[in-house]
Design a protein around this motif. Structure first.
Motif, PDB file in Angstrom:
ATOM      1  N   ALA A   1     -28.240  78.025 -30.967  1.00 19.96           N
ATOM      2  CA  ALA A   1     -26.844  77.803 -31.287  1.00 19.96           C
ATOM      3  C   ALA A   1     -26.733  76.685 -32.318  1.00 19.96           C
ATOM      4  CB  ALA A   1     -26.065  77.435 -30.038  1.00 19.96           C
ATOM      5  N   THR A   2     -25.788  76.833 -33.206  1.00 25.58           N
ATOM      6  CA  THR A   2     -25.576  75.816 -34.227  1.00 25.58           C
ATOM      7  C   THR A   2     -24.686  74.714 -33.668  1.00 25.58           C
ATOM      8  OG1 THR A   2     -23.638  76.946 -35.105  1.00 25.58           O
ATOM      9  CG2 THR A   2     -25.784  77.539 -36.063  1.00 25.58           C
ATOM     10  N   GLU A   3     -24.617  73.613 -34.399  1.00 25.27           N
ATOM     11  CA  GLU A   3     -23.840  72.460 -33.930  1.00 25.27           C
ATOM     12  C   GLU A   3     -22.356  72.756 -33.776  1.00 25.27           C
ATOM     13  OE1 GLU A   3     -24.522  68.691 -35.801  1.00 25.27           O
ATOM     14  OE2 GLU A   3     -26.652  69.093 -36.018  1.00 25.27           O
ATOM     15  N   ASP A   4     -21.816  73.682 -34.561  1.00 28.93           N
ATOM     16  CA  ASP A   4     -20.393  73.998 -34.469  1.00 28.93           C
ATOM     17  C   ASP A   4     -20.117  75.260 -33.649  1.00 28.93           C
ATOM     18  OD1 ASP A   4     -21.529  75.656 -36.342  1.00 28.93           O
ATOM     19  OD2 ASP A   4     -19.885  75.505 -37.785  1.00 28.93           O
ATOM     20  N   SER A   5     -21.119  75.714 -32.930  1.00 32.41           N
ATOM     21  CA  SER A   5     -20.995  76.920 -32.117  1.00 32.41           C
ATOM     22  C   SER A   5     -20.114  76.680 -30.889  1.00 32.41           C
ATOM     23  CB  SER A   5     -22.387  77.362 -31.660  1.00 32.41           C
ATOM     24  OG  SER A   5     -22.299  78.291 -30.610  1.00 32.41           O
ATOM     25  N   PRO A   6     -19.175  77.606 -30.601  1.00 32.51           N
ATOM     26  CA  PRO A   6     -18.356  77.476 -29.388  1.00 32.51           C
ATOM     27  C   PRO A   6     -19.202  77.479 -28.110  1.00 32.51           C
ATOM     28  CG  PRO A   6     -17.427  79.143 -30.853  1.00 32.51           C
ATOM     29  CD  PRO A   6     -18.758  78.746 -31.424  1.00 32.51           C
ATOM     30  N   ALA A   7     -20.289  78.234 -28.125  1.00 30.58           N
ATOM     31  CA  ALA A   7     -21.170  78.287 -26.944  1.00 30.58           C
ATOM     32  C   ALA A   7     -21.815  76.931 -26.685  1.00 30.58           C
ATOM     33  CB  ALA A   7     -22.242  79.364 -27.130  1.00 30.58           C
ATOM     34  N   LEU A   8     -22.215  76.247 -27.746  1.00 29.40           N
ATOM     35  CA  LEU A   8     -22.822  74.921 -27.584  1.00 29.40           C
ATOM     36  C   LEU A   8     -21.803  73.943 -27.006  1.00 29.40           C
ATOM     37  CD1 LEU A   8     -25.230  73.040 -27.930  1.00 29.40           C
ATOM     38  CD2 LEU A   8     -24.460  72.601 -30.261  1.00 29.40           C
ATOM     39  N   LYS A   9     -20.565  74.018 -27.463  1.00 30.75           N
ATOM     40  CA  LYS A   9     -19.520  73.140 -26.943  1.00 30.75           C
ATOM     41  C   LYS A   9     -19.329  73.355 -25.447  1.00 30.75           C
ATOM     42  CE  LYS A   9     -14.748  71.761 -27.495  1.00 30.75           C
ATOM     43  NZ  LYS A   9     -13.423  72.077 -27.933  1.00 30.75           N
ATOM     44  N   VAL A  10     -19.291  74.600 -25.018  1.00 32.07           N
ATOM     45  CA  VAL A  10     -19.132  74.913 -23.594  1.00 32.07           C
ATOM     46  C   VAL A  10     -20.332  74.416 -22.795  1.00 32.07           C
ATOM     47  CG1 VAL A  10     -19.008  76.816 -21.929  1.00 32.07           C
ATOM     48  CG2 VAL A  10     -17.595  76.875 -23.980  1.00 32.07           C
ATOM     49  N   LEU A  11     -21.523  74.595 -23.339  1.00 30.82           N
ATOM     50  CA  LEU A  11     -22.725  74.112 -22.648  1.00 30.82           C
ATOM     51  C   LEU A  11     -22.728  72.591 -22.511  1.00 30.82           C
ATOM     52  CD1 LEU A  11     -25.509  76.416 -24.140  1.00 30.82           C
ATOM     53  CD2 LEU A  11     -24.713  76.344 -21.768  1.00 30.82           C
ATOM     54  N   LEU A  12     -22.326  71.888 -23.548  1.00 32.49           N
ATOM     55  CA  LEU A  12     -22.270  70.428 -23.487  1.00 32.49           C
ATOM     56  C   LEU A  12     -21.233  69.963 -22.469  1.00 32.49           C
ATOM     57  CD1 LEU A  12     -22.653  69.518 -27.275  1.00 32.49           C
ATOM     58  CD2 LEU A  12     -24.341  69.191 -25.445  1.00 32.49           C
ATOM     59  N   GLU A  13     -20.085  70.636 -22.422  1.00 35.75           N
ATOM     60  CA  GLU A  13     -19.067  70.297 -21.427  1.00 35.75           C
ATOM     61  C   GLU A  13     -19.576  70.567 -20.013  1.00 35.75           C
ATOM     62  OE1 GLU A  13     -15.585  72.468 -22.569  1.00 35.75           O
ATOM     63  OE2 GLU A  13     -15.176  71.156 -24.279  1.00 35.75           O
ATOM     64  N   ALA A  14     -20.297  71.662 -19.830  1.00 38.98           N
ATOM     65  CA  ALA A  14     -20.862  71.990 -18.519  1.00 38.98           C
ATOM     66  C   ALA A  14     -21.904  70.942 -18.115  1.00 38.98           C
ATOM     67  CB  ALA A  14     -21.487  73.386 -18.537  1.00 38.98           C
ATOM     68  N   GLU A  15     -22.704  70.495 -19.079  1.00 42.33           N
ATOM     69  CA  GLU A  15     -23.694  69.462 -18.791  1.00 42.33           C
ATOM     70  C   GLU A  15     -23.010  68.176 -18.345  1.00 42.33           C
ATOM     71  OE1 GLU A  15     -27.562  67.447 -20.902  1.00 42.33           O
ATOM     72  OE2 GLU A  15     -25.765  67.721 -22.138  1.00 42.33           O
ATOM     73  N   GLN A  16     -21.952  67.776 -19.034  1.00 39.42           N
ATOM     74  CA  GLN A  16     -21.222  66.564 -18.661  1.00 39.42           C
ATOM     75  C   GLN A  16     -20.601  66.694 -17.275  1.00 39.42           C
ATOM     76  OE1 GLN A  16     -21.211  63.581 -20.223  1.00 39.42           O
ATOM     77  NE2 GLN A  16     -22.743  64.590 -21.498  1.00 39.42           N
ATOM     78  N   ALA A  17     -20.065  67.871 -16.963  1.00 40.74           N
ATOM     79  CA  ALA A  17     -19.487  68.093 -15.635  1.00 40.74           C
ATOM     80  C   ALA A  17     -20.567  67.999 -14.564  1.00 40.74           C
ATOM     81  CB  ALA A  17     -18.795  69.453 -15.579  1.00 40.74           C
ATOM     82  N   ALA A  18     -21.738  68.542 -14.842  1.00 38.30           N
ATOM     83  CA  ALA A  18     -22.848  68.479 -13.882  1.00 38.30           C
ATOM     84  C   ALA A  18     -23.303  67.036 -13.676  1.00 38.30           C
ATOM     85  CB  ALA A  18     -24.017  69.342 -14.350  1.00 38.30           C
ATOM     86  N   LEU A  19     -23.358  66.263 -14.743  1.00 41.69           N
ATOM     87  CA  LEU A  19     -23.752  64.858 -14.627  1.00 41.69           C
ATOM     88  C   LEU A  19     -22.727  64.066 -13.827  1.00 41.69           C
ATOM     89  CD1 LEU A  19     -25.131  64.238 -18.237  1.00 41.69           C
ATOM     90  CD2 LEU A  19     -26.463  64.379 -16.112  1.00 41.69           C
ATOM     91  N   ARG A  20     -21.432  64.340 -14.038  1.00 37.14           N
ATOM     92  CA  ARG A  20     -20.390  63.672 -13.250  1.00 37.14           C
ATOM     93  C   ARG A  20     -20.500  64.060 -11.777  1.00 37.14           C
ATOM     94  NH1 ARG A  20     -17.257  64.927 -17.769  1.00 37.14           N
ATOM     95  NH2 ARG A  20     -16.358  66.730 -16.711  1.00 37.14           N
TER      96      ARG A  20
END
Length: 175
Positions: A1-20
């Motif tokens: 996935a590229t840096e501006d990919s919507p899928a990457l954004k969702v994955l990063l948000e999911a990672e942050q939610a998992a860390l919280r």
């Protein structure tokens, strides 16, 4: 996935939610266990430095460690739990300064009635705490923040007490 990919954004948000979620679970487990300390004798200096810098990474605040004495006496502590205490206090200080600022951490050796203590002090440049809130800040589930769990300072209090230490707060509104 590229840096501006919507899928990457969702994955990063999911990672942050998992860390919280992991952080909240760790806090609940620390609070619920009541015991289970795995103590070792070590210096707080590296633990404080590493924890403060890590917890402020990506924020507008910076750790000021200029008053953290390098020769603090070794203490008997559970490193994981003490790191959680420092992390919670540093994050609270950061959240009290939405525009950023300095989180000043000092540490000194104290000899009191022939007992040796290590005193850590964490100061921020935030808006202060209202007097009517002060008696409640260490209560479980009490929070003044919309998204706070109310466990951070309760966990700090519990861990410090289990270590035979003391924790207190000094604050005035607008200071």
């Amino acid at each position: 996935a590229t840096e501006d990919s919507p899928a990457l954004k969702v994955l990063l948000e999911a990672e942050q939610a998992a860390l919280r979620a992991r952080k909240l679970t760790d806090q609940l487990m620390t609070f619920a266990r009541g015991g289970g300390l795995v103590k070792e004798t070590a210096s707080l200096v590296d633990l404080v430095r590493d924890t403060a810098v890590f917890n402020l990474r990506g924020s507008r605040s910076k750790a000021d460690l200029s008053e953290l004495q390098a020769d603090l006496w070794p203490v008997e502590m559970d490193r994981g739990q003490m790191s959680q205490v420092v992390g919670n206090l540093v994050l609270n200080a950061d959240q009290a300064m939405p525009e950023g600022g300095n989180v000043a951490i000092s540490g000194q050796n104290i000899l009191e009635n022939e007992e040796r203590w290590v005193k850590l002090e964490i100061r921020d440049q935030g808006h202060g705490i209202e007097p009517e809130v002060m008696p409640k800040i260490f209560d479980p589930y009490f929070s003044t923040r919309d998204h706070g769990s109310g466990l951070g300072l309760a966990v700090c209090y519990s861990v410090v007490e289990k270590h035979g230490g003391r924790i207190s707060v000094e604050s005035e509104p607008e200071k």
